[in-house]
Design a protein around this motif. Structure first.
Motif, mmCIF file in Angstrom:
data_model
loop_
_atom_site.group_PDB
_atom_site.id
_atom_site.type_symbol
_atom_site.label_atom_id
_atom_site.label_comp_id
_atom_site.label_asym_id
_atom_site.label_seq_id
_atom_site.Cartn_x
_atom_site.Cartn_y
_atom_site.Cartn_z
ATOM 1 N N UNK A 115 0.779 -1.040 -0.035
ATOM 2 C CA UNK A 115 0.015 -0.064 -0.076
ATOM 3 C C UNK A 115 0.698 1.049 -0.068
ATOM 4 N N UNK A 116 1.923 1.281 0.984
ATOM 5 C CA UNK A 116 2.725 2.632 0.894
ATOM 6 C C UNK A 116 3.759 2.948 -0.357
ATOM 7 N N UNK A 117 4.008 1.467 -0.872
ATOM 8 C CA UNK A 117 4.755 1.705 -2.412
ATOM 9 C C UNK A 117 3.941 2.238 -3.515
ATOM 10 N N UNK A 118 2.658 1.941 -3.527
ATOM 11 C CA UNK A 118 1.663 2.256 -4.513
ATOM 12 C C UNK A 118 1.336 3.946 -4.013
ATOM 13 N N UNK A 119 0.956 3.922 -2.550
ATOM 14 C CA UNK A 119 0.548 5.112 -2.374
ATOM 15 C C UNK A 119 1.448 6.360 -2.439
#
Ligand code: AMP
Ligand code: ZN
Length: 136
Positions: A70-74
């Motif tokens: 989620x963080x990588x995408x966010x």
């Protein structure tokens, strides 16, 4: 117990929460190494890797995996460092186990993943491996 991360989990100290389940809590680091620096902690107090239960360790890593995606995408990161410190000698400041999820970009200037590569003495490496194996 006077633990700042226990107080955050209990809502007694404010935090910027990003994830919570029955066993795990995750919130933004207030002194971020870079954009998106997030901390993942077990809800049951454990000081470090030596103290955490196997089940909580599994639960923390489960959350770390979900959050990393989620963080990588966010924040549209190029990569992610996962870092977890145990003991003062290792740089641990807060004595409640926490996993740092640190987004990375090419040429972001963060130096935590760069150490000088120097070939080791293979006899010494094997000797140390034996010392570890007898403890398992
Ligand atoms: P360490 O124990 O060295 O692995 O790191 C402790 C981390 O906790 C540091 O990155 C701090 O910025 C972070 N930290 C300490 N207090 C808070 C807080 N109240 N909210 C969010 N992060 C915190
Ligand atoms: Zn705690």
């Amino acid at each position: 117990m006077d633990c700042i991360f226990c107080k955050i989990i209990q809502g007694k100290i404010p935090s910027v929460k990003v994830y919570e389940d029955d066993n795990v809590f995750a919130f933004m680091d207030i002194n971020p190494i870079g954009t998106g620096h997030t901390l993942v902690v077990p809800k049951t107090h454990a000081e470090d890797i030596f103290e955490i239960s196997e089940q909580d360790a599994i639960e923390v890593l489960r959350a770390v995996r979900i959050l990393s995606t989620a963080i990588k995408k966010g924040v549209q990161a190029d990569g992610i460092n996962i870092l977890q410190l145990n003991g003062k000698a290792a740089g641990q400041v807060v004595p409640h186990l926490h996993v740092h999820i640190i987004p990375r970009w090419f040429d972001d200037g963060i130096t935590i993943s760069h150490w000088p590569m120097k070939a080791g003495d293979m006899d010494k490496i094997k000797e140390v491996a034996e010392k570890i194996k007898v403890e398992l």
